[in-house]
Design a protein around this motif. Structure first.
Motif, PDB file in Angstrom:
ATOM      1  N   ASP A 112      18.158-112.968  -1.439  1.00  8.87           N
ATOM      2  CA  ASP A 112      17.590-113.716  -0.307  1.00  8.87           C
ATOM      3  C   ASP A 112      16.745-114.863  -0.845  1.00  8.87           C
ATOM      4  OD1 ASP A 112      16.710-114.608   2.118  1.00  8.87           O
ATOM      5  OD2 ASP A 112      15.484-112.854   2.596  1.00  8.87           O
ATOM      6  N   ILE A 113      17.407-115.917  -1.292  1.00  8.50           N
ATOM      7  CA  ILE A 113      16.718-117.073  -1.869  1.00  8.50           C
ATOM      8  C   ILE A 113      15.794-117.728  -0.842  1.00  8.50           C
ATOM      9  CG2 ILE A 113      17.031-119.388  -2.830  1.00  8.50           C
ATOM     10  CD1 ILE A 113      17.669-117.196  -4.802  1.00  8.50           C
ATOM     11  N   ASP A 114      16.228-117.750   0.418  1.00  7.94           N
ATOM     12  CA  ASP A 114      15.427-118.388   1.473  1.00  7.94           C
ATOM     13  C   ASP A 114      14.056-117.733   1.628  1.00  7.94           C
ATOM     14  OD1 ASP A 114      17.270-120.297   2.039  1.00  7.94           O
ATOM     15  OD2 ASP A 114      18.050-119.352   3.856  1.00  7.94           O
ATOM     16  N   ALA A 115      13.942-116.475   1.220  1.00  3.93           N
ATOM     17  CA  ALA A 115      12.660-115.781   1.349  1.00  3.93           C
ATOM     18  C   ALA A 115      11.599-116.406   0.459  1.00  3.93           C
ATOM     19  CB  ALA A 115      12.821-114.295   1.004  1.00  3.93           C
ATOM     20  N   HIS A 116      12.034-117.149  -0.544  1.00  2.86           N
ATOM     21  CA  HIS A 116      11.099-117.794  -1.468  1.00  2.86           C
ATOM     22  C   HIS A 116      10.664-119.176  -0.990  1.00  2.86           C
ATOM     23  CE1 HIS A 116      11.264-114.834  -4.745  1.00  2.86           C
ATOM     24  NE2 HIS A 116      12.549-114.678  -4.423  1.00  2.86           N
ATOM     25  N   VAL A 117      11.248-119.654   0.102  1.00  7.45           N
ATOM     26  CA  VAL A 117      10.882-120.973   0.635  1.00  7.45           C
ATOM     27  C   VAL A 117       9.960-120.789   1.831  1.00  7.45           C
ATOM     28  CG1 VAL A 117      11.717-123.166   1.543  1.00  7.45           C
ATOM     29  CG2 VAL A 117      13.097-121.903  -0.137  1.00  7.45           C
ATOM     30  N   ILE A 118       8.716-121.195   1.667  1.00  8.76           N
ATOM     31  CA  ILE A 118       7.680-120.955   2.676  1.00  8.76           C
ATOM     32  C   ILE A 118       7.231-122.279   3.287  1.00  8.76           C
ATOM     33  CG2 ILE A 118       5.327-120.112   3.041  1.00  8.76           C
ATOM     34  CD1 ILE A 118       5.843-118.172   0.683  1.00  8.76           C
ATOM     35  N   PRO A 119       7.261-122.395   4.609  1.00  2.00           N
ATOM     36  CA  PRO A 119       6.787-123.633   5.245  1.00  2.00           C
ATOM     37  C   PRO A 119       5.265-123.650   5.362  1.00  2.00           C
ATOM     38  CG  PRO A 119       7.574-122.101   6.913  1.00  2.00           C
ATOM     39  CD  PRO A 119       7.811-121.435   5.588  1.00  2.00           C
TER      40      PRO A 119
END
Length: 425
Positions: A112-119
């Motif tokens: 889950d790469i997206d879990a590492h992208v935080i807005p």
């Protein structure tokens, strides 16, 4: 928006038998005042929030109170795990903390790469920056061992996997950026040793697998890279936008003499250095260093016994706290009463003598290794390197291979101990 970058708090640390509780409390109070004064929108802690995988209860209380204090200020908090942090302990409250605007990245998640992208949102609630929250990367998290690989092959494979992971997270942030009306800055994080970073005595040699340090070209083109692990604040890029914030308090005596600081990164100033309306206007650097006050007086003195006694007499002593003192006595002859004589000198003074070391005056001035007289003052690496030097039958290549194997064993031992601490917690 303004983003504050700090790291390596090591909550719960005991320094030569002394608790750092009061220092950490004073630092956090100062930090919260800075958040108010400078109108900080988000804080990034780049690893090693705690000193051990099973920190004392007061350290956990500080951690959770920090979350509440940040929420009360509407300041977002991003925490990435360091090599000292326990993954399972951070995960205990991870889901709950998301409701308090605190995001925790405890372990690499390839699924889950997206879990590492935080807005990060501005005051209006719009996305003003993306954080690629990459924690300390354990080899087992990013790669699988292949039988028959040489040490060099393992190094290259691990380097490739780390680079690929960073690129995947960065690409995911870029994709999210495309969905916005206008692209926003992308901030990276990391907890590791990068080429060019100067370490201090308190930094545990951190080998990501068998990699001593990562080259800066491993990292994508972040607008800012918030690094942790090295306790001395320093940039690793010419622009100063890839940098270590350093620890907020001295975690070893050899960190004295350098100001402790944290970083404020202003995303609104990005691009001013590439396009300026007024050619005569003074350019504002988006990176601002803020010096941290000294919350505990400390001193390290060196010289022969007579010189050290004179230096102690000249010390500026605090009024409300005891000064923590380290002394290195340089003498060719063994002096059995050094410690006793030093205690007599400081008697009645607000001084606590935490460490006394002896060194021969005949050592070469340019010698890297400072000989210590007791085993307790040596690191594991010191003992190993001295053993290699004393074995005259080993050639340079054999010593290199043994060193690489030793480093691999240290990594595996650290992971084994970490898993044990996590099970206990």
């Amino acid at each position: 928006m303004k983003i504050l970058h700090t790291s390596d708090w090591h909550l719960g640390q005991h320094f030569m038998g002394k608790s750092r509780r009061d220092e950490h409390k004073a630092f956090i109070d100062w930090l919260l005042a800075l958040v108010d004064e400078a109108s900080i929108d988000a804080v990034i802690i780049a690893g090693d929030v705690f000193d051990t995988g099973a920190p004392p209860s007061y350290a956990r209380e500080m951690y959770h109170q920090l979350v509440l204090d940040m929420k009360a200020r509407q300041c977002q908090l991003v925490i990435v795990a360091g090599n000292h942090d326990s993954v399972s302990m951070l995960n205990e409250s991870k889901s709950l903390l998301t409701y308090l605007d605190t995001q925790v990245s405890s372990q690499a998640n390839l699924e889950d790469i997206d879990a590492h992208v935080i807005p990060l949102n501005n005051k209006e609630g719009d996305v003003a920056a993306w954080v690629c929250a990459v924690p300390y990367l354990r080899p087992k998290d990013v790669m699988q061992s292949v039988a028959g690989q040489s040490e060099q092959d393992k190094k290259m494979s691990l380097l490739q996997m780390i680079g690929d992971f960073y690129q995947q997270v960065y690409d995911a942030a870029c994709e999210k950026n495309k969905r916005l009306k206008a692209p926003v800055p992308i901030i990276g994080t990391g907890h590791l040793t990068a080429v060019g970073g100067q370490v201090s005595e308190s930094v545990r040699d951190l080998y990501v697998g068998t990699l001593e340090a990562l080259p800066t070209n491993v990292f994508p083109a972040f607008d800012y890279l918030a690094l942790g692990h090295i306790h001395r604040a320093q940039p690793i890029s010419k622009s100063g936008r890839f940098r270590y914030s350093g620890s907020p308090i001295p975690l070893s005596f050899d960190e004295l003499g350098r100001d402790k600081s944290l970083v404020i990164f202003d995303t609104d100033l990005i691009g001013e250095d590439t396009f300026v309306d007024d050619l005569f206007a003074e350019l504002k650097d988006p990176v601002q260093l803020v010096s941290i006050p000294n919350f505990q007086p400390m001193a390290s003195l060196k010289g022969n016994l007579k010189e050290v006694i004179k230096q102690i007499s000249a010390l500026e002593l605090p009024q409300d706290k005891n000064l923590w003192l380290e002394v290195t006595v340089i003498a060719d002859d063994y002096l059995s009463d050094v410690h006793k004589r030093l205690l007599e000198v400081i008697d009645g003074k607000p001084i606590e003598l935490l460490r006394v070391m002896r060194r021969s005056g005949l050592e070469k001035k340019n010698q890297d290794f400072e000989a210590r007289k007791t085993l307790s003052e040596l690191t594991v690496e010191d003992v190993f390197q001295q053993s290699l030097k004393s074995n005259l039958e080993l050639d340079e290549e054999e010593s290199k291979v043994l060193t690489e194997l030793f480093q691999t064993c240290l990594v595996e031992l650290e992971e084994y101990q970490q898993e044990g601490e996590e099970k206990q917690s």
